[in-house]
Design an enzyme around this catalytic site. Structure first.
Site, PDB file in Angstrom:
ATOM      1  CB  SER A 155      -0.960  -0.025   1.188  1.00  0.00           C
ATOM      2  OG  SER A 155      -1.884   1.039   1.107  1.00  0.00           O
ATOM      3  CG  HIS A 156       0.294   3.677   3.388  1.00  0.00           C
ATOM      4  ND1 HIS A 156      -0.566   2.610   3.559  1.00  0.00           N
ATOM      5  CD2 HIS A 156       0.802   3.953   4.610  1.00  0.00           C
ATOM      6  CE1 HIS A 156      -0.583   2.274   4.841  1.00  0.00           C
ATOM      7  NE2 HIS A 156       0.240   3.062   5.491  1.00  0.00           N
ATOM      8  CG  ASP A 181      -2.333   4.420  -1.592  1.00  0.00           C
ATOM      9  OD1 ASP A 181      -3.094   4.344  -2.575  1.00  0.00           O
ATOM     10  OD2 ASP A 181      -2.299   3.557  -0.691  1.00  0.00           O
ATOM     11  CG  ASP A 234      -2.707  -0.174  -2.672  1.00  0.00           C
ATOM     12  OD1 ASP A 234      -2.611   0.948  -2.139  1.00  0.00           O
ATOM     13  OD2 ASP A 234      -3.453  -1.066  -2.216  1.00  0.00           O
ATOM     14  CG  ASP A 279      -5.866   1.304  -1.084  1.00  0.00           C
ATOM     15  OD1 ASP A 279      -4.915   2.105  -0.971  1.00  0.00           O
ATOM     16  OD2 ASP A 279      -5.992   0.291  -0.354  1.00  0.00           O
ATOM     17  CD  GLU A 308     -10.534   2.018   6.453  1.00  0.00           C
ATOM     18  OE1 GLU A 308     -10.885   0.912   6.870  1.00  0.00           O
ATOM     19  OE2 GLU A 308      -9.421   2.232   5.912  1.00  0.00           O
ATOM     20  CB  SER A 326      -6.152   5.709   7.228  1.00  0.00           C
ATOM     21  OG  SER A 326      -7.064   4.705   6.834  1.00  0.00           O
ATOM     22  CE  LYS A 378      -7.542   1.927   2.199  1.00  0.00           C
ATOM     23  NZ  LYS A 378      -7.771   0.721   2.995  1.00  0.00           N
TER      24      LYS A 378
END
Length: 609
Positions: free
Chosen positions: A167-168, A332, A334, A336, A419, A421, A432
C-alpha cells in the site's frame, strides 16, 4: 503554473514500449520525459502450444512471522526473498480454501509495481497452477491497482485475486512488500480465512508448483500449459469502463476543459500513474502537464507513496504556492487512498467522505436514487454521522479495515463509506478507491459550476467544504502517527491505557472535559453476527469530543501508534480556526493520559494529519 509543478511528467508505464520517451529541457535545469499518448487497444500475443502440466512437490518447513494484519502480510523485501517465505504463505492460502473456491477456477493477479512484484508474480502463478487453478488474469507488467483488482474480480466473475502491495509503505530492495487475497466479491478475505492461513503456515510441509517457464508479463495475450491458462490483461480497461458507468464523464470533461479551471494529480510514482493518462488526460481532457510523478517506479522514486500533507510534498507545495491550481489530488502506492486539496485548502478524509455523501445524489449518476446507507471506521470523525441523519439512511460504525464494509455492501445496506486514513469508496467495488474519490470530487465541482459562464467566479473546493460546515457543523479532526515505535513499548502504553479505562467512570473530569464513557471498541457484524474486539481504545466526552488510540497493522516493522483527536463545533464563527489550535487542549490531554513520551521516548509524531 509554477515551474515546480512541471518537474516530473506522466508516462503510462509499459515494459513493452519499444523505446524510452524523448527527453526535453526541464524548468530549473535537468531533463524531463515528454508525454506520449498511449492507446488502450487490446493486442493479443500468440498463445504458445498447449503443453502437459508437470506438478512438483517441494519440501518446506514453517517460518515465523506469517500472521496477516488488517491488510494482508507485510514485511521487508529481504524477508520475502528468503527461501520459500512467499511460497509458504501462498501454499498455506490454497490449503485454507475449499477446493471448489479455486480448482478449475479463475484468479486475478496484480499489484502496485513495487520492487519484487515481477518475481513474486511468477512464484504465485506457478503455485496457483500447481494447485489446480484453471486460469490467472494478470495485469500487464504485473500492474493492477487494488481497486482495479476488485473491479476485475467482479466483472470477470473470478474466484478471487492476489494483490501484491504494501500500500502506502515505501518500496525498493531495502523497503516493504506485501501480499493479500481478495474473495469472489472483490473484498479482502475475512479473518476466518486469514486465521486459517496463519495456522497452516505453522504446519506446512510441501509446496505444490507447476514446472512451467516464467510468463512474459510485458505483452497482452494468452498462454496455455495443459489445462492452465495465463491471460495478460490491460490494467486499465475494465476499471475505466466501470468508472464511466459510475460518473458522468461528459460533465467532468466540461469542467476540466474550462480555461478558468486547473486540475493537478500526483500519482507519486505509484500505480495510478498507469491510470492517470487514460482517464484524466485521454478521456477527460486534462492537461498532461498537470499529471505529476506519473511513471510507476519500483521504488516510487525513492519517495513514500502516502498521500498526506507530510509525504505528498510536491503537490502540497503546488497547491499552497502562488498561482495554485483550483483542484489537486494524490493517490498512494496501490491506488486505494486519496488526498483532496483546493487552492490553499486541505480537505480532511473525514470531511471528504461526508461531503461526497451529502452531494452524491445530485452530482453522481450512480447514486441518482440516493445512498442505501453510510458507514465509517470507528476512528473517523462523526461528520458522516450527521449526513446519514439528515438523509435519513442507515449508518454503521465499523472497525478499521475495509473488509468490514464488504458484508454491509453485499447485503445491500451500504453505498458510501470511508476511513480517516485517506480511504474513501462505495459499493461499486469492495475496496477503497483513490481515483473514484478524485472523480467524485470533480463531479461535485462540475455539477456546482455547470451553469457558470466564462468570467464568473467558480465554486471552489473551499466553498463546498465551508457550505457543508455551515449546514452540518465542523468536526475538527487530527491524527498523530508515531511510526516504527519499539513494539514492546507500544504494547505497554496500550496496556497502561486499558488499565486507565478499566478504572474510569462516567462523569469523571479530564481537564475541562467530562467523560461520557471509555472502552475498547468491539464490533458485531449486523449481517453475519461475527464479532471482533480490541479494535481501539476510546475516551468519549459529554460534548462529543473523542480521543482514540490504536496500534496500526499496516506497517512492516515495529509498531505505529495512532492517536485520533476530534471535537465538534456548531458555531460557524469558529469554523475558521486551525485544527491544531482548536484541538490543542485535547491533544495535550491525549499525550498526558497515554504517557506516550514516557513509554516510547518520542517527542513528536512522524506524521500529523
Amino acid at each position: 503554473m509554477a515551474s515546480h509543478a512541471l518537474r516530473l511528467h506522466p508516462l503510462l508505464f509499459s515494459a513493452a514500449a519499444a523505446r524510452p520517451a524523448p527527453l526535453a529541457a526541464r524548468p530549473g535545469g535537468g531533463v524531463r520525459r515528454v508525454h506520449r499518448r498511449h492507446s488502450l487497444a487490446v493486442v493479443r500475443c500468440s498463445s504458445s502450444a498447449a503443453q502437459a502440466l508437470k506438478i512438483k512437490s517441494i519440501p518446506t518447513k514453517p517460518v515465523e512471522g506469517q500472521k496477516t494484519g488488517t491488510s494482508g502480510l507485510r514485511k521487508k523485501v529481504k524477508v520475502f526473498q528468503q527461501e520459500n517465505y512467499l511460497a509458504n504463505w501462498i501454499q498455506a492460502l490454497f490449503n485454507s480454501l475449499p477446493p471448489e473456491d479455486y480448482v478449475g477456477g479463475t484468479l486475478v493477479l496484480g499489484g502496485d509495481g513495487r520492487y519484487f512484484n515481477k518475481d513474486a508474480a511468477q512464484i504465485i502463478t506457478k503455485i496457483a497452477a500447481g494447485n489446480g487453478v484453471g486460469k490467472i488474469l494478470v495485469g500487464r507488467n504485473g500492474l493492477l491497482s487494488t481497486p482495479a483488482v476488485s473491479a476485475v474480480i467482479r466483472k470477470r466473475q473470478a474466484n478471487g485475486g492476489f494483490i501484491m502491495s504494501a500500500s502506502h509503505n515505501p518500496g525498493g530492495p531495502d523497503n516493504d512488500w506485501g501480499i493479500k487475497f481478495n474473495y469472489s466479491s472483490g473484498q479482502p478475505a475475512p479473518e476466518t480465512i486469514t486465521d486459517q492461513i496463519y495456522g497452516n503456515t505453522l504446519s506446512i510441509s510441501e509446496i505444490k508448483t507447476a514446472d512451467i517457464p516464467d510468463v512474459d508479463l510485458s505483452s497482452l495475450g494468452v498462454v496455455s500449459y495443459g489445462d492452465f491458462t495465463v491471460e495478460v490483461i490491460d490494467p486499465v480497461l475494465d476499471y475505466l469502463e466501470l468508472m464511466e458507468n459510475v460518473f458522468d464523464f461528459q460533465l467532468i470533461k466540461g469542467l476540466l476543459s474550462r480555461p478558468d479551471f486547473r486540475f493537478v494529480f500526483d500519482a507519486m510514482h505509484a500505480v495510478t500513474g498507469a491510470y492517470a493518462d487514460p482517464i484524466f488526460v485521454e478521456k477527460l481532457g486534462a492537461d498532461p502537464d498537470y499529471i505529476l510523478n506519473g511513471v510507476p517506479l519500483e521504488d516510487f522514486g525513492n519517495g513514500h507513496p502516502d498521500p498526506n500533507l507530510t509525504y505528498a510534498k510536491e503537490l502540497v507545495f503546488t497547491m499552497f504556492g502562488s498561482g495554485a491550481p483550483d483542484f489537486g489530488a494524490a493517490s498512494d502506492g496501490d491506488g486505494d487512498r486519496n488526498m483532496i486539496l483546493g487552492r490553499r485548502f486541505f480537505v480532511t478524509p473525514s470531511d471528504s467522505v461526508a461531503i461526497i455523501a451529502a452531494n452524491a445524489q445530485a452530482a453522481i449518476p450512480y447514486f441518482q436514487s440516493g445512498p442505501k446507507g453510510l458507514a465509517r471506521s470507528m476512528p473517523t470523525s462523526g461528520a458522516l454521522d450527521r449526513v446519514a441523519d439528515k438523509l435519513n439512511v442507515p449508518f454503521f460504525e465499523v472497525p478499521t479495515g475495509w473488509k468490514f464494509f464488504g458484508n454491509l455492501m453485499d447485503a445491500g445496506k451500504l453505498s458510501i463509506c470511508g476511513e480517516e486514513s485517506f480511504g474513501t469508496g462505495s459499493d461499486h467495488i469492495r475496496e477503497k478507491d483513490g481515483i473514484w474519490a478524485v472523480l467524485a470530487w470533480l463531479s461535485i465541482l462540475a455539477h456546482r459550476n455547470k451553469d457558470k459562464k466564462a468570467g464568473e467566479r467558480l465554486v471552489s473546493v473551499e466553498d463546498v467544504a465551508r457550505e457543508h460546515w455551515a449546514t452540518y457543523g465542523r468536526n475538527f479532526f487530527s491524527r498523530y502517527d508515531y511510526e516504527e515505535c519499539e513494539s514492546e513499548s507500544a504494547n505497554k502504553m496500550m496496556e497502561h491505557l486499558r488499565d486507565v479505562i478499566a478504572k474510569s467512570k462516567p462523569g469523571e473530569k479530564y481537564g475541562n472535559y467530562t467523560l461520557q464513557f471509555a472502552d475498547d471498541f468491539s464490533y458485531t457484524d449486523p449481517v453475519d453476527g461475527s464479532t471482533v474486539s480490541k479494535q481501539g481504545l476510546r475516551f468519549v466526552f459529554t460534548d462529543g469530543s473523542r480521543i482514540i488510540f490504536r496500534l496500526s497493522g499496516t506497517g512492516s516493522a515495529g509498531a505505529t501508534i495512532r492517536i485520533y483527536i476530534e471535537q465538534f463545533e456548531s458555531d460557524a464563527s469558529k469554523h475558521d480556526l486551525d485544527a491544531q489550535i482548536a484541538l490543542k487542549p485535547l491533544i495535550d490531554l491525549a499525550l498526558s493520559v497515554s504517557k506516550l513520551k514516557d513509554f516510547t521516548g518520542r517527542d513528536k509524531p512522524t506524521v500529523i494529519t
